[in-house]
Design a protein around this motif. Structure first.
Motif, PDB file in Angstrom:
ATOM      1  N   GLY A 421      20.248  20.594  47.910  1.00 52.92           N
ATOM      2  CA  GLY A 421      20.749  21.688  46.982  1.00 52.92           C
ATOM      3  C   GLY A 421      19.784  22.897  47.067  1.00 52.92           C
ATOM      4  O   GLY A 421      20.170  24.061  47.080  1.00 52.92           O
ATOM      5  N   ARG A 422      18.568  22.473  46.649  1.00 52.98           N
ATOM      6  CA  ARG A 422      17.637  23.652  46.412  1.00 52.98           C
ATOM      7  C   ARG A 422      17.350  24.107  47.597  1.00 52.98           C
ATOM      8  O   ARG A 422      16.887  25.590  47.722  1.00 52.98           O
ATOM      9  N   ASN A 423      17.163  23.647  48.658  1.00 56.48           N
ATOM     10  CA  ASN A 423      16.681  24.196  49.725  1.00 56.48           C
ATOM     11  C   ASN A 423      18.014  24.968  50.529  1.00 56.48           C
ATOM     12  O   ASN A 423      17.711  26.031  51.244  1.00 56.48           O
ATOM     13  N   ALA A 424      19.304  24.599  50.269  1.00 54.24           N
ATOM     14  CA  ALA A 424      20.194  25.301  50.786  1.00 54.24           C
ATOM     15  C   ALA A 424      20.311  26.678  50.181  1.00 54.24           C
ATOM     16  O   ALA A 424      20.687  27.810  50.710  1.00 54.24           O
ATOM     17  N   ALA A 425      19.880  26.695  48.706  1.00 58.83           N
ATOM     18  CA  ALA A 425      20.008  27.971  47.897  1.00 58.83           C
ATOM     19  C   ALA A 425      18.965  28.869  48.654  1.00 58.83           C
ATOM     20  O   ALA A 425      19.188  30.212  48.457  1.00 58.83           O
ATOM     21  N   ILE A 426      17.845  28.617  49.183  1.00 56.16           N
ATOM     22  CA  ILE A 426      16.972  29.512  49.904  1.00 56.16           C
ATOM     23  C   ILE A 426      17.308  29.699  51.152  1.00 56.16           C
ATOM     24  O   ILE A 426      17.160  30.824  51.563  1.00 56.16           O
ATOM     25  N   GLU A 427      17.626  28.690  52.162  1.00 57.62           N
ATOM     26  CA  GLU A 427      17.817  29.227  53.606  1.00 57.62           C
ATOM     27  C   GLU A 427      19.246  29.701  53.737  1.00 57.62           C
ATOM     28  O   GLU A 427      19.226  30.480  54.633  1.00 57.62           O
ATOM     29  N   HIS A 428      20.111  29.209  52.817  1.00 63.41           N
ATOM     30  CA  HIS A 428      21.346  29.695  53.198  1.00 63.41           C
ATOM     31  C   HIS A 428      21.923  29.926  51.934  1.00 63.41           C
ATOM     32  O   HIS A 428      23.213  29.346  51.383  1.00 63.41           O
ATOM     33  N   PRO A 429      21.666  31.219  51.348  1.00 71.43           N
ATOM     34  CA  PRO A 429      22.270  31.567  49.991  1.00 71.43           C
ATOM     35  C   PRO A 429      23.747  31.980  49.964  1.00 71.43           C
ATOM     36  O   PRO A 429      24.599  32.050  48.989  1.00 71.43           O
ATOM     37  N   GLU A 430      24.372  32.233  51.354  1.00 69.78           N
ATOM     38  CA  GLU A 430      25.323  32.421  51.421  1.00 69.78           C
ATOM     39  C   GLU A 430      26.747  31.476  51.139  1.00 69.78           C
ATOM     40  O   GLU A 430      27.676  31.680  51.148  1.00 69.78           O
ATOM     41  N   LEU A 431      26.019  30.316  50.965  1.00 70.92           N
ATOM     42  CA  LEU A 431      26.727  29.009  50.977  1.00 70.92           C
ATOM     43  C   LEU A 431      27.019  28.873  49.449  1.00 70.92           C
ATOM     44  O   LEU A 431      27.855  27.850  48.927  1.00 70.92           O
ATOM     45  N   ARG A 432      26.191  29.595  48.683  1.00 68.25           N
ATOM     46  CA  ARG A 432      26.351  29.537  47.127  1.00 68.25           C
ATOM     47  C   ARG A 432      26.538  28.096  46.787  1.00 68.25           C
ATOM     48  O   ARG A 432      27.053  27.552  45.897  1.00 68.25           O
ATOM     49  N   CYS A 433      25.491  27.372  47.267  1.00 66.46           N
ATOM     50  CA  CYS A 433      25.461  25.887  46.983  1.00 66.46           C
ATOM     51  C   CYS A 433      25.300  25.409  45.535  1.00 66.46           C
ATOM     52  O   CYS A 433      24.563  25.941  44.689  1.00 66.46           O
ATOM     53  N   LEU A 434      26.349  24.562  45.099  1.00 66.19           N
ATOM     54  CA  LEU A 434      26.348  24.069  43.835  1.00 66.19           C
ATOM     55  C   LEU A 434      25.941  22.839  43.843  1.00 66.19           C
ATOM     56  O   LEU A 434      26.779  21.971  44.467  1.00 66.19           O
ATOM     57  N   THR A 435      25.206  22.296  43.016  1.00 63.07           N
ATOM     58  CA  THR A 435      24.861  20.926  42.873  1.00 63.07           C
ATOM     59  C   THR A 435      25.237  20.342  41.362  1.00 63.07           C
ATOM     60  O   THR A 435      24.424  21.063  40.245  1.00 63.07           O
ATOM     61  N   ILE A 436      25.770  19.283  41.379  1.00 64.44           N
ATOM     62  CA  ILE A 436      26.191  18.957  39.860  1.00 64.44           C
ATOM     63  C   ILE A 436      25.969  17.476  39.892  1.00 64.44           C
ATOM     64  O   ILE A 436      26.177  16.676  40.620  1.00 64.44           O
ATOM     65  N   ASP A 437      25.560  17.110  38.703  1.00 64.95           N
ATOM     66  CA  ASP A 437      25.025  15.763  38.488  1.00 64.95           C
ATOM     67  C   ASP A 437      26.070  15.432  37.364  1.00 64.95           C
ATOM     68  O   ASP A 437      26.190  15.850  36.207  1.00 64.95           O
ATOM     69  N   LEU A 438      27.049  14.325  37.468  1.00 68.13           N
ATOM     70  CA  LEU A 438      28.005  13.495  36.597  1.00 68.13           C
ATOM     71  C   LEU A 438      27.164  12.436  35.946  1.00 68.13           C
ATOM     72  O   LEU A 438      26.125  12.060  36.087  1.00 68.13           O
ATOM     73  N   PRO A 439      27.647  12.424  34.529  1.00 70.09           N
ATOM     74  CA  PRO A 439      27.158  11.419  33.795  1.00 70.09           C
ATOM     75  C   PRO A 439      27.147   9.946  34.270  1.00 70.09           C
ATOM     76  O   PRO A 439      28.105   9.578  35.025  1.00 70.09           O
ATOM     77  N   ASP A 440      26.345   8.972  33.653  1.00 69.30           N
ATOM     78  CA  ASP A 440      26.575   7.557  33.962  1.00 69.30           C
ATOM     79  C   ASP A 440      27.674   7.158  33.215  1.00 69.30           C
ATOM     80  O   ASP A 440      27.637   6.635  32.131  1.00 69.30           O
ATOM     81  N   GLY A 441      29.122   7.077  34.042  1.00 70.69           N
ATOM     82  CA  GLY A 441      30.107   6.579  33.043  1.00 70.69           C
ATOM     83  C   GLY A 441      31.228   7.674  33.137  1.00 70.69           C
ATOM     84  O   GLY A 441      31.373   8.150  34.070  1.00 70.69           O
ATOM     85  N   PRO A 442      31.921   7.778  32.188  1.00 69.56           N
ATOM     86  CA  PRO A 442      33.021   8.471  32.282  1.00 69.56           C
ATOM     87  C   PRO A 442      32.637  10.002  32.136  1.00 69.56           C
ATOM     88  O   PRO A 442      31.688  10.326  31.825  1.00 69.56           O
ATOM     89  N   PHE A 443      33.617  10.562  33.042  1.00 66.31           N
ATOM     90  CA  PHE A 443      33.232  12.080  32.889  1.00 66.31           C
ATOM     91  C   PHE A 443      34.281  12.958  32.576  1.00 66.31           C
ATOM     92  O   PHE A 443      35.274  12.390  32.661  1.00 66.31           O
ATOM     93  N   ASP A 444      34.157  14.294  32.379  1.00 66.25           N
ATOM     94  CA  ASP A 444      35.218  15.191  31.949  1.00 66.25           C
ATOM     95  C   ASP A 444      35.724  15.958  33.284  1.00 66.25           C
ATOM     96  O   ASP A 444      34.907  16.907  33.663  1.00 66.25           O
ATOM     97  N   ALA A 445      36.629  15.641  33.686  1.00 67.24           N
ATOM     98  CA  ALA A 445      37.392  16.308  34.898  1.00 67.24           C
ATOM     99  C   ALA A 445      37.450  17.643  34.682  1.00 67.24           C
ATOM    100  O   ALA A 445      37.260  18.466  35.590  1.00 67.24           O
TER     101      ALA A 445
END
Length: 897
Positions: A421-445
């Protein structure tokens, strides 16, 4: 006059009660200006209007009084120089900038109505981001719009049009439902029907758009005596709302805005009217158009068909997202499938969920790496497809892979995806790459759906049960301990990659600090220089075991630790690693696996083999690529991201761990090969000298830090090299002008100035300044200069404009660098395939010239400078301010005005 007891109202008009005392008002005004020069504009305007008031009451034109000879100079000075106007213009400016900040990452459209002399505009434009802001200045008077168009013409794409806010917008060429921010400074009260005016503004605003209004909220004699001479001040016809005066108090503003279907309405500064000061006379008012369209389905493609991925898709569909699921497959299959979905049109993004179903079990290092093959094949396939079909964004989802605080346990297995994700932001900013980390267990949809819909500067988000977190690069203050670090003379220390380069130098340093036994491992036999150093260490009394083998093999790691016999193992330094650079469009699983073997498999094997031992140190040598991203090193960034997560994982288990993201070393290591150091320095990364690096190593090993980066970096120069990626909120606290300028515990070892490359920075300005006949020549000279720098070919005179740059030595990594440099120099986004489609200087010149011609007809306003904005920290709330939070922030700023 009635308020002051000079007149009294009766049935027929007014009765004179007293005669005002004679006074030399011109002398009084002169004395006042002499004692307080800052209020000259207000004083002189009041004097002129007061002296001319009898004539106006007898029918003279008030506009001639306000604008003598048709000049707007004095009115412009009033609105821009008078202290009260300065304060409120600053509050309006800061409100708009904060609203732009939380909407960044997508184009932001600003409409200013009743712009008049442009005092608010002039204070705002120089501080807007350099890209992605569309600014339309309007006023009912063509005189003001004409002068604004001339005054602000240096802001590319700035537009000025006549617009009467009391009439239907669409009929005047104003696009309904399209503006994110509407600015109305001292204009709304001057319209006949406030409800109709607010309805008209509501219609031009996008869902979630914000009105930023500046309005007087109590009677003002200055206004009555100046603009109050005009018909507009008294033009109100909504007598049920405004029976006898143009201005509303705060409570009535809140009510009329609510009635006009605005929400989240706030006003500031909160100064009681009884205080009677200047700040009590006006308010900045923020009001939002409700986000009615949030229920509109967004169309996404999800990559991943396992149980966990399916659960996420199901819950997101319940939130209104239209999701098509594609199975995990090899790179080319995924690339084709995603491309086909792009060609259908209407695709908002690609949601990568393949990492959620990785189950490592008891896998050893190499088996663990191989479990990640489908994760990376799908991610790289999506990157290629979206680079070839720009528009949709890429979202990478992991679970519990990033630590929001020290000591918080994480699962390191899928953490490498954060490096992608961090490299995509540098090489291909046009992708507007978003990296999301969910919690271990239930998550808020709902929170996940909101993060996907919120296309702003935050491209890294940790969703947790108690809210969202966003990471920031911050300067790290590591205190120097009073006692120097020492190692046990009766203990053993394993150093992987210890038979050459940095690993061997660290081994010598540890021996100097008392380490009694060293185990140096590597895949290749030690060379002559290494043998000599090993012999020196042994002659000085250090026991040295040399082990040749691959740390990615678990059995080899166990055997390596066994060579020390009964000597207790007290520490591990994992410095083994390799690189296999390629652009993300050329990257494949074999290159990823090659790099991950040493870093991921090796580190995991070391962790498993030593987790039962009472170690003092477990140090993982990572790379700055994992911290910031590095063009051509997505695999390296991914592999090293695993190390950071592993350190937090071990800390949560009560075991020692430290990951250090090193910048380039000047005297040893991979950076000393080829032209790596020169290219790093040109990008603003200063090399670390050996003595300085070892000092930082000692400080960090003596601390309680789990992860740190040692990056001596010139941030101004570095951020210039990553257009598009440079505006990410990730860099907010180290951006030039912010509170900190270095990322970790060391400072640059060289004193190169933090200035732009002279042949690049002015290119956009030189093109704009060139005549149409010379424009192509200026573009070609600039392209040749940048090509020469990337190729190391002098000043560019030797480059044949018609020759393919690949014949001159341009490889895929250089192509990425050259595209980024061109984009930075031109202030525009360029396609990822730029150098493939336009392989020569001549072809590039023609393409850029055509693109600039197209841009000249666009309405995107590009400011010439930007202002650093407040940022959160690693534990901050998700950085999307509500209007109330903007108001609170500006209240705080006001206290320092």
């Amino acid at each position: 006059l009635a308020e002051d007891g000079i007149l009294a109202a009766d049935d027929d008009g007014f009765v004179v009660l007293a005669t005002p005392p004679d006074a030399d008002v011109e002398k009084q005004a002169a004395d006042l200006v002499a004692s307080a020069p800052g209020i000259r504009a207000e004083t002189m305007m009041t004097l002129r209007c007061g002296l001319q008031l009898p004539s106006v009451l007898r029918g003279a034109d008030p506009l001639e009084v306000l604008f003598p000879g048709g000049s707007t100079d004095e009115m412009t000075a009033l609105y821009s120089e008078a202290p009260s106007f300065k304060v409120f213009n600053t509050l309006v400016r800061d409100a708009v900038l904060d609203l732009v900040r939380v909407r960044s990452g997508r184009p932001v459209r600003i409409l200013e109505v009743g712009g008049g002399t442009g005092s608010v505009t002039a204070g705002l434009l120089p501080h807007l981001p350099a890209n992605g802001v569309h600014y339309l200045f309007t006023d009912v008077s063509p005189l003001f719009t004409s002068r604004a168009g001339e005054r602000f013409k240096s802001y590319t794409g700035f537009t000025a049009l006549p617009y009467d806010v009391t009439r239907d917008a669409a009929a005047q060429g104003i696009e309904p439902g399209s503006y994110d921010i509407v600015i109305a400074a001292n204009v709304l009260h001057a319209t006949p029907d406030l409800k109709q005016t607010l309805s008209n503004l509501h219609s031009v605003m996008a869902p979630g758009g914000v009105l930023v209004a500046l309005e007087g909220v109590r009677p003002q004699r200055f206004g009555d005596l100046t603009v109050g001479m005009t018909d507009g001040w008294w033009s109100f016809s909504d007598r049920e709302l405004r029976p006898d005066y143009a201005l509303l108090d705060v409570d009535r503003w809140m009510q009329v805005l609510s009635d006009a279907a605005f929400d989240r309405t706030v006003a500031f500064p909160d100064v009681p009217a009884a205080d009677g000061g200047v700040l009590a006379q006006q308010r900045v008012i923020l009001a939002r158009k409700p986000v009615e369209s949030i229920t509109t389905a967004s169309r996404w493609v999800a990559l991943g068909d396992g149980a966990a991925a399916t659960d996420v898709v199901t819950r997101l569909r319940e939130q209104g997202l239209d999701i098509t699921t594609l199975p995990v497959a090899d790179l080319d299959t995924v690339r084709a499938a995603v491309a086909a979905q792009c060609e259908r049109g209407g695709l908002d993004g690609v949601l990568h969920l393949a990492a959620l179903d990785v189950e490592p079990g008891d896998a050893t290092g190499t088996a663990l790496v191989d479990l990640l093959q489908p994760v990376f094949e799908t991610a790289l396939g999506a990157v290629r497809a979206l680079a070839e079909n720009p528009g949709p964004r890429l979202a990478l989802v992991t679970r519990a892979s990033e630590a929001e605080a020290p000591g918080v346990g994480v699962d390191p297995v899928t953490a490498p995806l954060w490096g992608i994700g961090r490299n995509a932001a540098i090489e291909h900013p046009e992708l507007r790459c978003l990296t999301i980390d969910l919690p271990d267990g239930p998550f808020d949809a709902a929170a996940l759906a909101a993060a996907l819909r919120l296309d702003n500067r935050e491209d890294q988000v940790l969703l947790r049960v108690d809210g969202a977190r966003v990471p920031r690069i911050r300067a790290l203050d590591v205190a120097q301990t009073s006692a120097p670090l020492t190692f046990a003379s009766d203990g053993a220390y394993l150093i992987t990659g210890g038979l050459r380069g940095l690993g061997l130098r660290v081994a010598s340093w540890m021996a100097e600090k008392g380490a009694g036994t060293l185990v140096l491992s590597g895949r290749r036999e030690p060379d002559d220089a290494a043998r000599q150093e090993i012999a020196r260490l042994q002659a000085a009394g250090t026991t040295v075991h040399v082990v040749q083998g691959d740390v990615a093999d678990a059995a080899t790691v166990r055997a390596t630790l066994d060579v020390v016999g009964d000597t207790p193992v007290r520490g591990v330094i994992h410095s083994a690693g390799t690189t296999d650079d390629a652009s993300m469009l050329s990257m494949d699983w074999s290159r990823v696996r090659n790099v991950m073997q040493a870093k991921v498999a090796g580190a995991w094997n070391l962790h498993v083999a030593t987790r039962h031992l009472p170690l003092d140190h477990f140090v993982l040598f990572s790379s700055g690529a994992a911290f910031t991203g590095s063009p051509g090193q997505a695999n390296h960034a991914a592999a090293n991201s695993f190390l950071a997560a592993l350190a937090h994982h071990r800390r949560a288990l009560g075991q020692p761990a430290l990951t250090i993201d090193w910048g380039p070393w000047s005297e040893t290591g991979a950076a000393t090969r080829g032209d790596v150091l020169e290219r790093a320095k040109s990008a603003g990364l200063h090399p670390i000298d050996t003595a300085g690096g070892l000092r930082e190593l000692e400080r960090l090993m003596s601390s309680n830090v789990a992860r740190a980066a040692v990056l001596p970096v010139d941030w101004a120069r570095y951020l210039e090299q990553i257009p598009g990626g440079a505006d990410r909120a990730w860099f907010d606290e180290v951006r030039p002008g912010a509170a900190t300028t270095s990322v970790a515990t060391t400072t640059p070892q060289e004193s190169e100035a933090a200035t732009a490359l002279p042949e690049e920075a002015p290119l956009a300005a030189r093109i704009r300044a060139a005549t149409s006949g010379r424009r192509s020549e200026v573009i070609m000279d600039g392209v040749r200069a940048i090509a020469a720098r990337v190729l190391g070919a002098g000043n560019g005179d030797a480059i044949d404009p018609a020759a393919p740059l690949t014949e001159l030595g341009l490889d895929s990594l250089m192509a990425v660098e050259m595209r980024n440099r061109l984009a930075a120099a031109l202030g525009m986004t360029l396609p990822s395939t730029l150098l493939f489609n336009y392989p020569s200087v001549e072809a590039l010149t023609a393409y850029i010239g055509g693109s600039l011609d197209d841009a000249d007809t666009d309405t995107a306003a590009t400011a010439t400078a930007s202002e650093p904005l407040p940022a959160g920290v690693i534990t901050a709330e998700l950085d999307t301010l509500t209007e109330d939070e903007v108001a609170n922030l500006l209240e705080e700023k006001l206290r320092h005005v």
